[in-house]
Design an enzyme around this catalytic site. Structure first.
Site, short mmCIF file in Angstrom:
data_model
loop_
_atom_site.label_atom_id
_atom_site.label_comp_id
_atom_site.label_asym_id
_atom_site.label_seq_id
_atom_site.Cartn_x
_atom_site.Cartn_y
_atom_site.Cartn_z
N ASP A 139 29.10 31.38 39.58
CA ASP A 139 29.06 32.80 39.22
C ASP A 139 27.75 33.20 38.56
O ASP A 139 27.74 33.83 37.51
CB ASP A 139 30.22 33.14 38.27
CG ASP A 139 31.56 32.61 38.74
OD1 ASP A 139 31.81 32.67 39.95
OD2 ASP A 139 32.34 32.15 37.89
N GLU A 197 36.81 41.01 43.60
CA GLU A 197 36.27 40.63 42.29
C GLU A 197 34.74 40.64 42.36
O GLU A 197 34.15 41.04 43.36
CB GLU A 197 36.77 39.23 41.88
CG GLU A 197 36.33 38.11 42.82
CD GLU A 197 36.96 36.76 42.47
OE1 GLU A 197 37.73 36.69 41.51
OE2 GLU A 197 36.66 35.79 43.18
#
Length: 366
Positions: free
Chosen positions: A56, A266
């Site tokens: 991420d 997301e």
């Protein structure tokens, strides 16, 4: 627009990405990453780190140096499920570079869950920002009731260590905070994620502990979308109530929940190029990084296409940053481990076309 050809410019970009593969660094001397996927495909880029799993990746440039804030994956004991319970991250590490392709510095622990008064576990994808000489680390974690909240920690150094505020940000919930600062100095947080990110359980404005595990269960209804709120000048709380970011098709109609190839899942991120705001995000179970554009950070954002084709591994999460006048995509895959919860970060050049589209990137050389 889906880019599938190798024209002259495309070839140059691919060559630059392959050249970046040579900058893969070994922190403690581990085994090299496998050069090809299980299908025999060569990876477009190589992991930037070899022996610490960072996923991420949220990249920023502070005073000419690149800092990447990401999830620190660990190999825990929780069984894998669709809600991501096996993603057991417990702390954050910051990685910095003096340039794209430069040797990475892995800094000491920036923030540990044990030092966050309100948090219990699962420190998922973070982001960072700077204002008035202070650095702010925004992060999600589950509280002791199992609810994802979003907190903030501060430091006088970009790599930390960071000190967490005693309570989560009021009005913030779910996961994947990302902070965009506009040219006028205003900063906005976009956040949210469905399934394990629990956004669907906040549909009424309050958390529903008995809510759906996935989405709202109505494929013909508008899909859930990320939330946005402007931050106060002190960057510690919201200056307004979060609102949904509308994502629409070319006819101006909301993307539907059943449109899994395009709807939000997301990993929302906002960047600005030539006066246009780009909202990029993961489609989750279809594994694309998609993008939509608007003339306002509040949207509505019109779907335009895909930034990144599916990587190896279930999750896909990214950031987009300008470095030295060129744009780059930071992303992750599972090249080193082959396991969905142990991910490595990568970087590759990104191209904005003159018409405002983004050239789609294939994470493999075909």
């Amino acid at each position: 627009m889906i880019w599938t050809g190798f024209g002259r410019t495309a070839t140059a970009v691919a060559a630059a990405a392959i050249a970046l593969a040579g900058c893969a660094a070994t922190e403690t001397g581990g085994s090299p990453a496998k050069p090809r996927s299980a299908e025999g495909l060569r990876y477009l880029g190589q992991p930037l780190l070899q022996d610490i799993y960072i996923a991420d990746p949220s990249a920023h440039v502070f005073d000419g140096r690149i800092y990447v804030y990401g999830s620190h994956d660990v190999d825990g004991t929780t069984p894998e499920d669709d809600l991501g319970s096996h993603f057991e991250m417990r702390d954050y590490r910051v990685v910095s570079f003096d340039r794209i392709g430069g040797k990475p510095t892995v800094h000491p622990v920036a923030l540990d869950v044990r030092d966050v008064p309100w948090a219990e576990k699962q420190m998922w994808a973070p982001d960072a920002a700077r204002k008035n000489g202070r650095y702010f680390l925004y992060f999600p974690a589950k509280d002791r009731e199992g609810v994802f909240r979003i907190g903030v920690a501060t430091s006088d150094r970009p790599e930390g260590p960071f000190k967490a505020e005693p309570k989560p940000i009021e009005g913030a919930y779910s996961i994947d905070p990302a902070v965009f600062t506009d040219g006028d100095g205003a900063s906005y947080m976009v956040f949210g994620g469905i399934w394990g990110g629990q956004l669907q359980r906040w549909a009424s404005g309050r958390f529903d502990p008995n809510g759906s595990n996935t989405d709202l269960g109505r494929n013909d209804a508008p899909a859930l979308t990320p939330r946005i709120a402007r931050l106060r000048d002190d960057m510690l709380e919201f200056a307004e109530t979060p609102r949904p970011l509308a994502i629409v098709d070319e006819a101006g109609k909301p993307l539907l929940a059943g449109d899994h190839d395009r709807r939000f899942f997301e990993a929302a991120w906002i960047h600005k190029h030539d006066g246009l705001y780009y909202l990029t995000y993961s489609t989750g179970d279809t594994h694309f990084i998609a993008y939509a554009t608007s003339r306002s950070p509040y949207g509505p954002f019109t779907y335009r296409g895909r930034v990144l084709a599916p990587v190896q591994g279930w999750t896909t999460h990214h950031s987009i940053v300008e470095v030295g006048g060129r744009w780059y995509l930071f992303y992750h895959d599972t090249q080193i481990s082959g396991r969905t919860h142990l991910r490595n970060m990568k970087v590759t050049p990104l191209v904005h076309e003159p018409d405002g589209t983004i050239r789609t990137i294939d994470p493999f050389v075909r």
